[in-house]
Design a protein around this motif. Structure first.
Motif, PDB file in Angstrom:
ATOM      1  N   THR A  22       0.836  -1.063  -0.060  1.00 17.28           N
ATOM      2  CA  THR A  22       0.063  -0.265   0.204  1.00 17.28           C
ATOM      3  C   THR A  22       0.850   1.142  -0.017  1.00 17.28           C
ATOM      4  N   SER A  24       3.876   1.450  -1.154  1.00 19.50           N
ATOM      5  CA  SER A  24       4.581   1.709  -2.459  1.00 19.50           C
ATOM      6  C   SER A  24       3.676   2.334  -3.474  1.00 19.50           C
ATOM      7  N   ARG A  25       2.289   1.756  -3.346  1.00 21.86           N
ATOM      8  CA  ARG A  25       1.227   2.238  -4.345  1.00 21.86           C
ATOM      9  C   ARG A  25       1.190   3.810  -4.023  1.00 21.86           C
ATOM     10  N   LYS A  28       3.995   5.734  -5.448  1.00 25.14           N
ATOM     11  CA  LYS A  28       4.282   5.612  -6.825  1.00 25.14           C
ATOM     12  C   LYS A  28       3.112   6.508  -7.315  1.00 25.14           C
ATOM     13  N   LYS A  29       1.951   6.796  -6.909  1.00 26.12           N
ATOM     14  CA  LYS A  29       1.065   7.594  -7.174  1.00 26.12           C
ATOM     15  C   LYS A  29       1.268   9.029  -7.191  1.00 26.12           C
TER      16      LYS A  29
END
Length: 82
Positions: A22, A24-25, A28-29
């Motif tokens: 989560t 990392s997501r 990245k976003k």
């Protein structure tokens, strides 16, 4: 916080009680993507732009298919008013 170096990845995971995937997501976003040498956008903005491009391409295809019918009706209307 992670991008500016105030906290480590592990510290943020513990603080927000979320999984590594989560975190990392999220990172990245919101991480910037270079679009030009002097301009960056977030992944979220980039994805929104891709979606808009797909919508415009679809709209363009529809208009291309309608063009012959619109021209035909325009000519017919023009001839009636002459």
């Amino acid at each position: 916080m992670y991008n500016i170096g105030n906290k480590s990845f592990t510290e943020l995971e513990g603080e927000y009680d979320v999984s590594k995937a989560t975190m990392s997501r999220w990172i990245k976003k919101i991480s910037p993507v270079n679009v030009f040498e002097t301009e960056t956008i977030t992944m979220k903005e980039y994805q929104a732009l891709q979606k808009k491009i797909r919508e415009l391409e679809l709209e363009n295809e529809i208009l291309k298919k309608l063009q012959p019918y619109l021209q035909k009706n325009y000519r017919r209307s023009y001839e009636l008013h002459q």
